[in-house]
Scaffold this motif. Structure first.
Motif, mmCIF file in Angstrom:
data_model
loop_
_atom_site.group_PDB
_atom_site.id
_atom_site.type_symbol
_atom_site.label_atom_id
_atom_site.label_comp_id
_atom_site.label_asym_id
_atom_site.label_seq_id
_atom_site.Cartn_x
_atom_site.Cartn_y
_atom_site.Cartn_z
ATOM 1 N N UNK A 127 3.992 43.383 69.584
ATOM 2 C CA UNK A 127 4.420 43.018 68.028
ATOM 3 C C UNK A 127 5.073 42.196 67.346
ATOM 4 N N UNK A 128 5.658 40.920 68.364
ATOM 5 C CA UNK A 128 5.900 39.407 67.421
ATOM 6 C C UNK A 128 4.473 39.273 66.608
ATOM 7 N N UNK A 129 2.911 39.609 67.141
ATOM 8 C CA UNK A 129 2.012 38.933 66.017
ATOM 9 C C UNK A 129 2.427 40.189 64.428
ATOM 10 N N UNK A 130 3.109 41.053 64.864
ATOM 11 C CA UNK A 130 3.031 42.039 64.125
ATOM 12 C C UNK A 130 3.812 40.924 62.821
ATOM 13 N N UNK A 131 5.041 40.697 63.117
ATOM 14 C CA UNK A 131 6.012 40.618 63.011
ATOM 15 C C UNK A 131 5.994 39.434 62.433
ATOM 16 N N UNK A 132 5.154 38.139 62.566
ATOM 17 C CA UNK A 132 5.326 36.922 62.461
ATOM 18 C C UNK A 132 3.938 37.160 60.937
ATOM 19 N N UNK A 133 3.416 38.485 60.866
ATOM 20 C CA UNK A 133 2.400 38.032 59.745
ATOM 21 C C UNK A 133 2.905 38.924 58.733
ATOM 22 N N UNK A 134 4.284 40.196 58.945
ATOM 23 C CA UNK A 134 4.523 40.480 58.360
ATOM 24 C C UNK A 134 5.700 39.712 57.349
ATOM 25 N N UNK A 135 6.440 38.540 58.289
ATOM 26 C CA UNK A 135 6.785 37.445 57.672
ATOM 27 C C UNK A 135 6.461 36.817 56.668
ATOM 28 N N UNK A 136 4.873 36.480 57.547
ATOM 29 C CA UNK A 136 3.700 35.418 56.416
ATOM 30 C C UNK A 136 3.517 36.243 55.314
ATOM 31 N N UNK A 137 3.652 37.932 55.094
ATOM 32 C CA UNK A 137 3.547 38.134 53.718
ATOM 33 C C UNK A 137 4.315 38.236 52.881
ATOM 34 N N UNK A 138 5.281 38.423 53.709
ATOM 35 C CA UNK A 138 7.481 38.301 52.539
ATOM 36 C C UNK A 138 6.932 36.938 51.713
ATOM 37 N N UNK A 139 6.840 35.703 52.962
ATOM 38 C CA UNK A 139 6.884 34.440 51.991
ATOM 39 C C UNK A 139 6.179 34.079 51.003
ATOM 40 N N UNK A 140 4.747 34.726 50.732
ATOM 41 C CA UNK A 140 4.084 35.119 49.751
ATOM 42 C C UNK A 140 4.469 35.834 49.408
ATOM 43 N N UNK A 141 4.749 36.692 49.496
ATOM 44 C CA UNK A 141 5.609 37.689 48.541
ATOM 45 C C UNK A 141 6.944 36.878 47.718
ATOM 46 N N UNK A 142 7.839 36.461 48.108
ATOM 47 C CA UNK A 142 9.185 35.909 47.357
ATOM 48 C C UNK A 142 8.233 34.185 46.423
ATOM 49 N N UNK A 143 7.445 33.810 46.903
ATOM 50 C CA UNK A 143 6.602 32.562 46.274
ATOM 51 C C UNK A 143 6.144 33.616 44.582
ATOM 52 N N UNK A 144 5.531 34.574 44.751
ATOM 53 C CA UNK A 144 5.149 34.966 43.872
ATOM 54 C C UNK A 144 6.105 35.725 42.781
ATOM 55 N N UNK A 145 7.180 36.017 43.513
ATOM 56 C CA UNK A 145 8.310 36.463 42.929
ATOM 57 C C UNK A 145 9.452 35.458 41.849
ATOM 58 N N UNK A 146 9.755 34.612 43.191
ATOM 59 C CA UNK A 146 10.125 32.690 41.785
ATOM 60 C C UNK A 146 8.573 32.314 41.234
ATOM 61 N N UNK A 147 7.733 32.616 41.024
ATOM 62 C CA UNK A 147 6.760 31.997 40.065
ATOM 63 C C UNK A 147 7.068 32.341 38.456
ATOM 64 N N UNK A 148 7.574 33.412 38.142
ATOM 65 C CA UNK A 148 7.782 34.653 37.315
ATOM 66 C C UNK A 148 5.931 34.535 36.406
ATOM 67 N N UNK A 149 5.417 34.521 37.208
ATOM 68 C CA UNK A 149 3.948 34.790 36.972
ATOM 69 C C UNK A 149 2.553 35.487 37.965
ATOM 70 N N UNK A 150 1.829 35.946 37.560
ATOM 71 C CA UNK A 150 0.645 36.592 38.325
ATOM 72 C C UNK A 150 -0.097 35.398 38.811
ATOM 73 N N UNK A 151 0.251 35.472 40.365
ATOM 74 C CA UNK A 151 -0.472 34.321 40.189
ATOM 75 C C UNK A 151 -1.905 35.731 41.821
ATOM 76 N N UNK A 152 -2.832 35.008 41.350
ATOM 77 C CA UNK A 152 -3.203 35.770 41.987
ATOM 78 C C UNK A 152 -4.127 34.875 43.483
ATOM 79 N N UNK A 153 -4.080 34.187 44.033
ATOM 80 C CA UNK A 153 -3.821 33.007 44.757
ATOM 81 C C UNK A 153 -2.469 33.996 46.138
#
Length: 171
Positions: A127-153
């Motif tokens: 469950x710790x590994x799941x939470x860390x993986x979900x947090x990593x995904x959330x970070x990249x989603x935050x970066x995606x939203x902040x960039x105001x463009x669709x960044x495939x990377x």
């Protein structure tokens, strides 16, 4: 550091595909574990030298996903229920089923063999590994939203984090 991260992505993608489609065996499992641990060590050193908060958090998310991958590789036998017993109930197959056991359902349950219990500590670490993986995904989603463009990377990194969390949750 880009070469380390891209090498990590390539080998992890191949490893995840192989994990789904084939039994890679003990040597491949340990080899992958050593490889991802070594890359994580290099990333940890790079983390100390990386300028900027966003870049450090991005690199830390890669570290978290590497740790989750190593955990997944090494803990898979603990996390996935398996029949208790030797499998010597007929034809010598791993599931203990004979030639007449059919090709549907769980053979081990059909023969009344109990499934082993996942240890509580393994469930907690998972469950710790799941939470860390979900947090990593959330970070990249935050970066995606902040960039105001669709960044495939960036989107791919978010999907990788969600995929890791999903795979661990399924186990």
């Amino acid at each position: 550091m880009d070469l380390v991260v891209h090498s990590n992505h390539l080998v992890m993608s191949i490893g995840m595909i192989a994990m789904v489609w084939a039994n890679t065996g003990t040597i491949a499992t340990w080899g992958q574990s050593v490889f991802f641990t070594a890359l994580a060590a290099v990333m940890a050193i790079g983390l100390l030298r990386t300028p900027g908060r966003d870049l450090r958090i991005s690199l830390a998310s890669h570290l978290a996903l590497n740790a989750a991958m190593v955990w997944m590789l090494l803990a898979m036998p603990l996390l996935m229920a398996h029949p208790m017993g030797t499998g010597a109930h007929g034809d010598g197959s791993a599931d203990g089923g004979g030639h007449d056991s059919g090709h549907h359902g769980d053979h081990s349950m059909a023969h009344g063999m109990p499934l082993s219990q996942t240890p509580d500590w393994a469930t907690a670490v998972n469950w710790v590994a799941i939470a860390l993986s979900a947090l990593a995904a959330a970070w990249w989603l935050i970066l995606l939203v902040r960039s105001c463009r669709i960044g495939i990377h960036t989107l791919c990194h978010a999907v990788m984090g969600l995929g890791m969390a999903g795979m661990l949750a399924l186990m």
